[in-house]
Write an enzyme that holds these catalytic residues in place. Structure first.
Site, PDB file in Angstrom:
ATOM      1  N   HIS A  69       3.601  -2.080   3.222  1.00 55.40           N
ATOM      2  CA  HIS A  69       3.570  -0.719   2.676  1.00 55.40           C
ATOM      3  C   HIS A  69       4.886  -0.448   1.940  1.00 55.40           C
ATOM      4  CE1 HIS A  69       0.451  -0.546   5.782  1.00 55.40           C
ATOM      5  NE2 HIS A  69      -0.059   0.481   5.124  1.00 55.40           N
ATOM      6  N   ASP A  87       0.817  -1.218   0.000  1.00 58.19           N
ATOM      7  CA  ASP A  87       0.000   0.000   0.000  1.00 58.19           C
ATOM      8  C   ASP A  87       0.850   1.268   0.000  1.00 58.19           C
ATOM      9  OD1 ASP A  87      -2.026  -1.834   0.296  1.00 58.19           O
ATOM     10  OD2 ASP A  87      -2.996  -0.808   1.968  1.00 58.19           O
TER      11      ASP A  87
HETATM   12 ZN   LIG Z   1      -2.674   3.221   3.085  1.00 56.26          ZN
END
Ligand SMILES: [Zn+2]
Length: 286
Positions: A255, A107
């Protein structure tokens, strides 16, 4: 007339001490009989259970922290009861190969610092992943978006600006926002990519957001293994969170943007061989 001996016997029987002793003895006998009966009955029923059809037993792993308290469906793997994890969890399956499937997701990218490193590692192990990119960053780094698609990965809409309040907006505004982010992310590559997934920033799902995502042509994409890598807990902690939380059907949240992600990159470097050694195949959420 009673003889003296008969009087003694009668007095012993009717005198209070003897009455209490008899009562106590009888009560004890009654209790022992009752306990014995219950124990034998229980053993009998267990034997019946053991020899009959076994009841369904959850074999799932320990429950993961619930990111959002909304009504969360179980993962839905056939025959496996999974703890509720996230409101919009998808099932990860690939019936073409008889190996447990998991999905890796990244992400908050793309970022020039980290996304290429993640892509290099994925290529090294021939693993495909889903990238939940932010619209503005997708426009700023089209070369990274192009590389993600060219190397066989998939894209997921993570809003234009990582807007965690989008789910609170009126339906029409929400609909325009998701329409814009989806079109923007899709159009950042040539030819435009297909965007099948939407992931709410910070997991801030609402039922309305789920609905609008679906109306916009995207499936809400949750996760079941939260590495908490964005808190920078250390590479070892990220690695351990995956090793301890991994399960068939897992959707793992990493992430590749939003802050320093050296720990994430190093964790992925250690985890990709481990995931393959465990016999997992990596697939897209479906
Ligand atoms: Zn996010």
């Amino acid at each position: 007339m009673l003889t003296p001996r008969q009087r003694v016997i009668l007095r012993q029987i009717v005198s209070p001490p003897y009455i209490y002793r008899w009562a106590g003895l009888l009560t004890t006998l009654a209790l022992m009989t009752g306990v014995t009966f219950v124990v034998l009955s229980d053993v009998g029923s267990r034997e019946v259970l053991a020899t009959g059809a076994a009841p369904a037993v959850s074999t799932g792993p320990a429950g993961r922290p619930v990111r959002s308290a909304a009504d969360a469906p179980a993962l839905g793997m056939p025959g496996m009861a999974r703890p509720a994890i996230t409101p919009s969890l998808l099932t990860v399956t690939d019936s073409s190969v008889d190996r447990p499937a998991v999905a890796l997701t990244f992400d908050d990218g793309p970022t020039p610092q980290y996304t290429p490193q993640v892509l290099d590692l994925l290529a090294e192990y021939n693993v495909k992943a889903t990238f939940c990119t932010i619209g503005n960053q997708s426009v700023a780094h089209p070369e990274l978006m192009q590389r993600i698609i060219a190397e066989g990965h998939r894209l997921c809409d993570h809003t234009m600006t990582h807007d965690a309040t989008v789910g609170q907006n009126p339906h029409d505004l929400m609909s325009r926002q998701l329409g814009t982010s989806r079109t923007t992310i899709a159009g950042s590559v040539d030819p435009p990519a297909t965007i099948d997934y939407f992931r709410a920033p910070e997991g801030a799902w609402t039922p309305a957001l789920d609905q609008v995502a679906a109306e916009t042509g995207m499936r809400p994409l949750g996760w079941s293994v939260d590495t908490l890598d964005w808190t920078q807990p250390g590479t070892a902690a990220i690695v351990n969170s995956v090793k301890q939380g991994m399960h068939p059907g897992a959707i793992v949240l990493f992430h590749d943007g939003g802050g320093p992600r050296e720990q994430t990159v190093e964790a992925v470097r250690q985890l990709l061989p481990w995931i393959q050694e465990q016999g997992y195949q990596t697939v897209f959420p479906s």
